[in-house]
Every structure is written in structure tokens, then in C-alpha cells.
Design a protein around this motif. Structure first.
Motif, PDB file in Angstrom:
ATOM      1  N   THR A  46       0.814  -1.022   0.050  1.00  0.00           N
ATOM      2  CA  THR A  46      -0.116   0.063   0.094  1.00  0.00           C
ATOM      3  C   THR A  46       0.991   1.203  -0.103  1.00  0.00           C
ATOM      4  O   THR A  46       0.570   2.284  -0.329  1.00  0.00           O
ATOM      5  CB  THR A  46      -1.116   0.135   1.298  1.00  0.00           C
ATOM      6  N   LEU A  47       2.055   1.388   0.482  1.00  0.00           N
ATOM      7  CA  LEU A  47       3.132   2.344   0.667  1.00  0.00           C
ATOM      8  C   LEU A  47       2.450   3.567   1.397  1.00  0.00           C
ATOM      9  O   LEU A  47       2.431   4.544   0.874  1.00  0.00           O
ATOM     10  CB  LEU A  47       3.604   2.753  -0.981  1.00  0.00           C
ATOM     11  N   ASP A  48       1.689   3.236   2.453  1.00  0.00           N
ATOM     12  CA  ASP A  48       1.075   4.212   3.238  1.00  0.00           C
ATOM     13  C   ASP A  48       1.914   4.591   4.378  1.00  0.00           C
ATOM     14  O   ASP A  48       1.276   5.222   5.167  1.00  0.00           O
ATOM     15  CB  ASP A  48      -0.189   3.765   3.773  1.00  0.00           C
ATOM     16  N   ASP A  49       3.149   4.494   4.354  1.00  0.00           N
ATOM     17  CA  ASP A  49       4.295   5.016   5.485  1.00  0.00           C
ATOM     18  C   ASP A  49       3.744   6.485   5.658  1.00  0.00           C
ATOM     19  O   ASP A  49       3.797   7.057   4.514  1.00  0.00           O
ATOM     20  CB  ASP A  49       5.394   4.621   5.457  1.00  0.00           C
ATOM     21  N   ALA A  50       3.585   7.062   6.701  1.00  0.00           N
ATOM     22  CA  ALA A  50       3.641   8.428   6.914  1.00  0.00           C
ATOM     23  C   ALA A  50       4.951   9.223   6.634  1.00  0.00           C
ATOM     24  O   ALA A  50       5.887   8.874   6.704  1.00  0.00           O
ATOM     25  CB  ALA A  50       3.254   8.896   8.459  1.00  0.00           C
ATOM     26  N   LEU A  51       4.393  10.601   6.339  1.00  0.00           N
ATOM     27  CA  LEU A  51       5.716  11.502   5.802  1.00  0.00           C
ATOM     28  C   LEU A  51       5.408  12.688   6.465  1.00  0.00           C
ATOM     29  O   LEU A  51       4.386  13.175   6.918  1.00  0.00           O
ATOM     30  CB  LEU A  51       5.814  11.889   4.379  1.00  0.00           C
ATOM     31  N   ARG A  52       6.532  13.408   7.238  1.00  0.00           N
ATOM     32  CA  ARG A  52       6.447  14.416   7.958  1.00  0.00           C
ATOM     33  C   ARG A  52       6.852  15.559   7.239  1.00  0.00           C
ATOM     34  O   ARG A  52       7.367  15.192   6.037  1.00  0.00           O
ATOM     35  CB  ARG A  52       7.502  14.578   9.229  1.00  0.00           C
ATOM     36  N   PRO A  53       6.437  16.687   7.394  1.00  0.00           N
ATOM     37  CA  PRO A  53       6.902  17.541   6.157  1.00  0.00           C
ATOM     38  C   PRO A  53       8.239  17.873   6.102  1.00  0.00           C
ATOM     39  O   PRO A  53       8.802  18.462   4.943  1.00  0.00           O
ATOM     40  CB  PRO A  53       6.111  19.010   7.071  1.00  0.00           C
ATOM     41  N   ASP A  54       9.229  17.314   6.932  1.00  0.00           N
ATOM     42  CA  ASP A  54      10.602  17.771   6.947  1.00  0.00           C
ATOM     43  C   ASP A  54      11.362  16.047   6.519  1.00  0.00           C
ATOM     44  O   ASP A  54      12.542  16.171   6.808  1.00  0.00           O
ATOM     45  CB  ASP A  54      11.276  18.109   8.213  1.00  0.00           C
ATOM     46  N   SER A  55      10.437  15.302   6.038  1.00  0.00           N
ATOM     47  CA  SER A  55      11.079  13.897   6.036  1.00  0.00           C
ATOM     48  C   SER A  55      11.770  13.940   4.957  1.00  0.00           C
ATOM     49  O   SER A  55      11.917  14.746   3.791  1.00  0.00           O
ATOM     50  CB  SER A  55       9.832  13.050   5.840  1.00  0.00           C
ATOM     51  N   SER A  56      13.089  12.880   4.871  1.00  0.00           N
ATOM     52  CA  SER A  56      13.995  12.497   3.914  1.00  0.00           C
ATOM     53  C   SER A  56      13.628  11.269   3.425  1.00  0.00           C
ATOM     54  O   SER A  56      13.382  10.263   4.269  1.00  0.00           O
ATOM     55  CB  SER A  56      15.251  12.625   4.211  1.00  0.00           C
ATOM     56  N   VAL A  57      13.399  11.005   2.192  1.00  0.00           N
ATOM     57  CA  VAL A  57      12.892   9.751   1.515  1.00  0.00           C
ATOM     58  C   VAL A  57      13.919   9.348   0.724  1.00  0.00           C
ATOM     59  O   VAL A  57      14.218  10.098  -0.353  1.00  0.00           O
ATOM     60  CB  VAL A  57      11.347   9.647   1.051  1.00  0.00           C
ATOM     61  N   HIS A  58      14.625   8.067   0.947  1.00  0.00           N
ATOM     62  CA  HIS A  58      15.591   7.665  -0.215  1.00  0.00           C
ATOM     63  C   HIS A  58      15.214   6.408  -0.666  1.00  0.00           C
ATOM     64  O   HIS A  58      14.863   5.509  -0.120  1.00  0.00           O
ATOM     65  CB  HIS A  58      17.072   7.435   0.771  1.00  0.00           C
ATOM     66  N   VAL A  59      15.324   6.551  -2.204  1.00  0.00           N
ATOM     67  CA  VAL A  59      14.974   5.318  -2.878  1.00  0.00           C
ATOM     68  C   VAL A  59      15.943   4.771  -3.426  1.00  0.00           C
ATOM     69  O   VAL A  59      16.851   5.546  -4.432  1.00  0.00           O
ATOM     70  CB  VAL A  59      13.792   5.602  -3.823  1.00  0.00           C
TER      71      VAL A  59
END
Length: 89
Positions: free
Chosen positions: A69-82
Motif C-alpha cells: 500500500t506504501l502508506d507510510d507516513a511522511l512528516r513535512p521535513d521527512s527525507s525519503v531515499h529510494v
């Protein structure tokens, strides 16, 4: 805004934009990156829209929990590394 960063391994195949997004969860954040480069979708997601086995995503240093589902929460200052996951034996 959350920031999505794609590692160099994926750049060998297609453009990997760094994307800033107001998305609250992972899937819409990824969709923002796919809007910039639609070819990127096929490298990250399979035909059912699930995260491919050879791809790992980390949000603020923690690996995503749900690859479907890829429903992990993000914060406004999150860093997402793919990145491409490493395997071997």
C-alpha cells in the motif's frame, strides 16, 4: 516539504529527479516523482503498483513497512531515499 532522493544506481537507467512534495504518505510522494519522470515508475513499482523486490525505500532512516500500500507516513521535513536493494550470496 518532504524530500525524495533517488540514488545513483537508478540514474543509470533513467532520470531521477529530487522531488519536494507536501504529500502526507509515501505513495502520493512517489506519484509526484513519477509525474516528473513517468519512466521511473517501472523501475520502482511492479505491474500491481507494489514496490519491486529489488527496490528499498527509507523514510528518515527507517525502511518502509508496507511494500504494497506504501502508506507510510511522511512528516513535512521527512527525507525519503529510494535505492536498489543489494542481494547476493
Amino acid at each position: 516539504m518532504a524530500k525524495l532522493v533517488f540514488t545513483q544506481q537508478l540514474r543509470r537507467f533513467t532520470d531521477t529527479p529530487q522531488v519536494d512534495t507536501p504529500a502526507a504518505t509515501l505513495r502520493p510522494a512517489l506519484e509526484a516523482a513519477f509525474a516528473v519522470n513517468p519512466r521511473l515508475r517501472g523501475y520502482v513499482l511492479d505491474e500491481q503498483g507494489h514496490l519491486r523486490p529489488h527496490v528499498a525505500i527509507f523514510i528518515d532512516g527507517l525502511r518502509v513497512r508496507d511494500r504494497v500500500t506504501l502508506d507510510d507516513a511522511l512528516r513535512p521535513d521527512s527525507s525519503v531515499h529510494v535505492l536498489q536493494a543489494l542481494s547476493g550470496g
